[in-house]
Scaffold this motif. Structure first.
Motif, PDB file in Angstrom:
ATOM      1  N   THR A  48       1.132  -7.924   3.842  1.00 29.84           N
ATOM      2  CA  THR A  48       0.828  -6.371   3.670  1.00 29.84           C
ATOM      3  C   THR A  48       2.022  -5.295   4.064  1.00 29.84           C
ATOM      4  N   VAL A  49       2.270  -4.659   3.309  1.00 26.97           N
ATOM      5  CA  VAL A  49       3.392  -3.565   3.601  1.00 26.97           C
ATOM      6  C   VAL A  49       2.866  -2.060   3.164  1.00 26.97           C
ATOM      7  N   GLU A  50       2.899  -1.054   3.997  1.00 26.23           N
ATOM      8  CA  GLU A  50       2.461   0.041   3.816  1.00 26.23           C
ATOM      9  C   GLU A  50       3.706   1.127   3.705  1.00 26.23           C
ATOM     10  N   ILE A  51       3.733   1.706   2.814  1.00 30.26           N
ATOM     11  CA  ILE A  51       4.858   2.853   2.327  1.00 30.26           C
ATOM     12  C   ILE A  51       4.320   4.023   2.265  1.00 30.26           C
ATOM     13  N   ARG A  52       4.595   5.114   3.182  1.00 29.70           N
ATOM     14  CA  ARG A  52       3.549   6.395   3.264  1.00 29.70           C
ATOM     15  C   ARG A  52       4.530   7.511   3.097  1.00 29.70           C
ATOM     16  N   SER A  53       4.367   8.183   2.367  1.00 28.63           N
ATOM     17  CA  SER A  53       5.188   9.481   1.800  1.00 28.63           C
ATOM     18  C   SER A  53       4.410  10.519   1.062  1.00 28.63           C
ATOM     19  N   ASN A  54       4.732  11.902   0.990  1.00 34.44           N
ATOM     20  CA  ASN A  54       4.189  12.661   0.333  1.00 34.44           C
ATOM     21  C   ASN A  54       4.687  12.602  -1.331  1.00 34.44           C
ATOM     22  N   ASP A  55       5.718  11.565  -1.429  1.00 39.82           N
ATOM     23  CA  ASP A  55       6.325  11.454  -2.741  1.00 39.82           C
ATOM     24  C   ASP A  55       5.540  10.037  -3.458  1.00 39.82           C
ATOM     25  N   VAL A  56       4.453   9.554  -2.994  1.00 38.98           N
ATOM     26  CA  VAL A  56       4.236   8.455  -3.718  1.00 38.98           C
ATOM     27  C   VAL A  56       2.612   8.623  -3.911  1.00 38.98           C
ATOM     28  N   PRO A  57       2.240   7.747  -4.972  1.00 38.60           N
ATOM     29  CA  PRO A  57       0.844   7.847  -5.295  1.00 38.60           C
ATOM     30  C   PRO A  57      -0.041   7.143  -4.551  1.00 38.60           C
ATOM     31  N   THR A  58      -1.274   7.331  -4.267  1.00 39.90           N
ATOM     32  CA  THR A  58      -2.044   6.388  -3.494  1.00 39.90           C
ATOM     33  C   THR A  58      -2.283   5.159  -4.360  1.00 39.90           C
ATOM     34  N   LEU A  59      -1.838   4.128  -4.085  1.00 41.02           N
ATOM     35  CA  LEU A  59      -1.827   3.130  -5.008  1.00 41.02           C
ATOM     36  C   LEU A  59      -1.551   1.962  -4.178  1.00 41.02           C
ATOM     37  N   THR A  60      -2.147   0.719  -4.470  1.00 41.05           N
ATOM     38  CA  THR A  60      -1.955  -0.718  -3.885  1.00 41.05           C
ATOM     39  C   THR A  60      -1.497  -1.588  -5.091  1.00 41.05           C
TER      40      THR A  60
ATOM     41  N   TYR B 162      -2.729   3.942 -14.759  1.00 41.55           N
ATOM     42  CA  TYR B 162      -3.226   4.627 -13.672  1.00 41.55           C
ATOM     43  C   TYR B 162      -3.905   5.955 -13.958  1.00 41.55           C
ATOM     44  N   SER B 163      -3.137   6.708 -14.497  1.00 40.60           N
ATOM     45  CA  SER B 163      -3.832   7.923 -15.145  1.00 40.60           C
ATOM     46  C   SER B 163      -5.157   7.876 -15.925  1.00 40.60           C
ATOM     47  N   ASP B 164      -5.036   6.897 -16.825  1.00 40.48           N
ATOM     48  CA  ASP B 164      -5.920   6.697 -17.752  1.00 40.48           C
ATOM     49  C   ASP B 164      -7.286   6.191 -17.034  1.00 40.48           C
ATOM     50  N   HIS B 165      -6.921   5.407 -15.987  1.00 41.94           N
ATOM     51  CA  HIS B 165      -8.251   4.729 -15.219  1.00 41.94           C
ATOM     52  C   HIS B 165      -8.774   5.856 -14.394  1.00 41.94           C
ATOM     53  N   ILE B 166      -7.930   6.651 -13.685  1.00 42.98           N
ATOM     54  CA  ILE B 166      -8.542   7.783 -12.945  1.00 42.98           C
ATOM     55  C   ILE B 166      -9.356   8.879 -13.893  1.00 42.98           C
ATOM     56  N   LEU B 167      -9.054   9.140 -15.160  1.00 48.05           N
ATOM     57  CA  LEU B 167      -9.686  10.010 -15.704  1.00 48.05           C
ATOM     58  C   LEU B 167     -10.805   9.524 -16.102  1.00 48.05           C
ATOM     59  N   LYS B 168     -10.885   8.147 -16.788  1.00 52.36           N
ATOM     60  CA  LYS B 168     -12.066   7.505 -17.182  1.00 52.36           C
ATOM     61  C   LYS B 168     -13.196   7.081 -16.396  1.00 52.36           C
ATOM     62  N   HIS B 169     -12.612   6.617 -15.296  1.00 54.73           N
ATOM     63  CA  HIS B 169     -13.611   6.190 -14.064  1.00 54.73           C
ATOM     64  C   HIS B 169     -13.965   6.920 -12.980  1.00 54.73           C
TER      65      HIS B 169
ATOM     66  N   ASN C  30       0.718  -1.400  -0.050  1.00 57.98           N
ATOM     67  CA  ASN C  30      -0.055  -0.046   0.095  1.00 57.98           C
ATOM     68  C   ASN C  30       0.981   1.138  -0.027  1.00 57.98           C
ATOM     69  N   PHE C  31       0.893   2.110  -0.917  1.00 59.51           N
ATOM     70  CA  PHE C  31       1.339   3.513  -1.128  1.00 59.51           C
ATOM     71  C   PHE C  31       0.432   4.190  -0.694  1.00 59.51           C
ATOM     72  N   SER C  32       0.658   5.537   0.218  1.00 68.00           N
ATOM     73  CA  SER C  32      -0.348   6.480   0.224  1.00 68.00           C
ATOM     74  C   SER C  32       0.399   7.829   0.947  1.00 68.00           C
ATOM     75  N   LYS C  33      -0.273   8.749   0.715  1.00 70.18           N
ATOM     76  CA  LYS C  33       0.535  10.171   0.938  1.00 70.18           C
ATOM     77  C   LYS C  33       0.348  10.381   2.085  1.00 70.18           C
ATOM     78  N   ASP C  34       1.605  10.204   3.095  1.00 70.88           N
ATOM     79  CA  ASP C  34       1.736  10.303   4.553  1.00 70.88           C
ATOM     80  C   ASP C  34       2.859  10.199   4.827  1.00 70.88           C
ATOM     81  N   LEU C  35       3.112  11.033   6.041  1.00 74.47           N
ATOM     82  CA  LEU C  35       4.511  11.270   6.521  1.00 74.47           C
ATOM     83  C   LEU C  35       4.841  10.331   7.308  1.00 74.47           C
ATOM     84  N   VAL C  36       3.868   9.622   8.013  1.00 73.09           N
ATOM     85  CA  VAL C  36       3.988   8.673   9.135  1.00 73.09           C
ATOM     86  C   VAL C  36       4.603   7.218   8.428  1.00 73.09           C
TER      87      VAL C  36
END
Length: 271
Positions: free
Chosen positions: A72-84, A240-247, A16-22
């Motif tokens: 499950t591994v979580e990597i949180r940072s402002n430098d990553v997209p929210t993506l699993t 990823y970008s295409d899916h976001i824009l279309k759905h 799990n990638f998410s925008k979070d500094l923790v």
């Protein structure tokens, strides 16, 4: 997803990638290099596999088991997209019990509308019609949400004909069997079996070897578009970008419009 697990007893991993500094996972953050992360994940997978075999009274060294638990591994940072990202075991053809287990596991994820697929096949495979992975993708109408990765391109015979047919034609859209997929990328594997007990090359070293191989053997392929691990990342980003824009974007806009309807109606009543 891919056919036939390269490693017996392979578990599947959710990252799990998410925008979070923790920081989310002990020992892993955005400063940890890729080689260290791969070692940490492998150690954790081995622990889960051993524990599962103990509980089920199975022989850990015999292989042939699929552990039905995500690591499950979580990597949180402002430098990553929210993506699993979910790494699944390969689909096995035999024995029948393993074929059913692995196929059902992949099918479970493919039914999700938001699942985007990275489908791996060996470049030397004569026809994708022989692949169970591709069959599942097609039956679930996921071709336009699937990036195909051709692996072990360096093992395809050096004569022009085979490489043209098995690699270049597939990557450049000239293979009718791969028509309709979002994209195809060719890569050279970091073959760990070649090194035995020697120290393995780092992922950065393997990446440079891959770049050099394509420069020397298939110059017509672009590393940022349809070749090397960099090309895979670029293609996933585009999907990823295409899916976001279309759905996701149309759905979010529709919800916003619905929320605006009620306040607008009250304002009109007020005159």
């Amino acid at each position: 997803i891919h056919d036939e697990s390269y490693e017996s007893g392979k578990q599947f991993c959710r990252i799990n990638f998410s925008k979070d500094l923790v920081p989310g996972y002990p020992g892993i953050n955005t400063q940890t290099n890729a080689t260290e992360i791969s070692h940490i994940l492998q150690d954790e997978m081995d622990k889960i596999h051993r524990k599962y075999c103990e509980n089920k009274q199975l022989d850990y060294n015999a292989g042939g088991t699929i552990v039905p638990h995500e690591l499950t591994v979580e990597i949180r940072s402002n430098d990553v997209p929210t993506l699993t990202i979910i790494d699944l075991p390969g689909i096995r053809e035999s024995p029948e019990e393993m074929r059913v287990k692995t196929t059902s596991l992949v099918q479970e994820y493919l039914t999700n509308r938001d699942t985007l697929v990275l489908c791996v096949m060996q470049a030397s495979l004569n026809s994708v019609n022989n692949s169970q992975s591709f069959g599942l993708v097609e039956r679930n109408n996921k071709k336009d949400k699937t990036v195909v990765v051709l692996t072990k391109c360096d093992t395809v015979h050096a004569r022009h004909g085979p490489r043209q047919r098995f690699i270049v034609d597939r990557v450049t859209g000239n293979d009718p069997e791969l028509e309709g997929f979002f994209g195809v990328v060719a890569v050279v594997n970091r073959d760990t079996d070649l090194y035995g007990d020697e120290v393995l090359p780092s992922i950065d070293e393997a990446s440079q070897f891959e770049i050099d191989w394509f420069k020397n053997n298939l110059k017509q392929l672009n590393r940022n578009e349809n070749a090397t691990a960099f090309g895979v990342i670029q293609k996933i980003d585009s999907l990823y970008s295409d899916h976001i824009l279309k759905h996701w974007t149309p759905s979010a806009l529709a919800q916003m419009r619905e929320k605006f309807v009620e306040p607008q109606g009250k304002l009109q009543l007020l005159g």
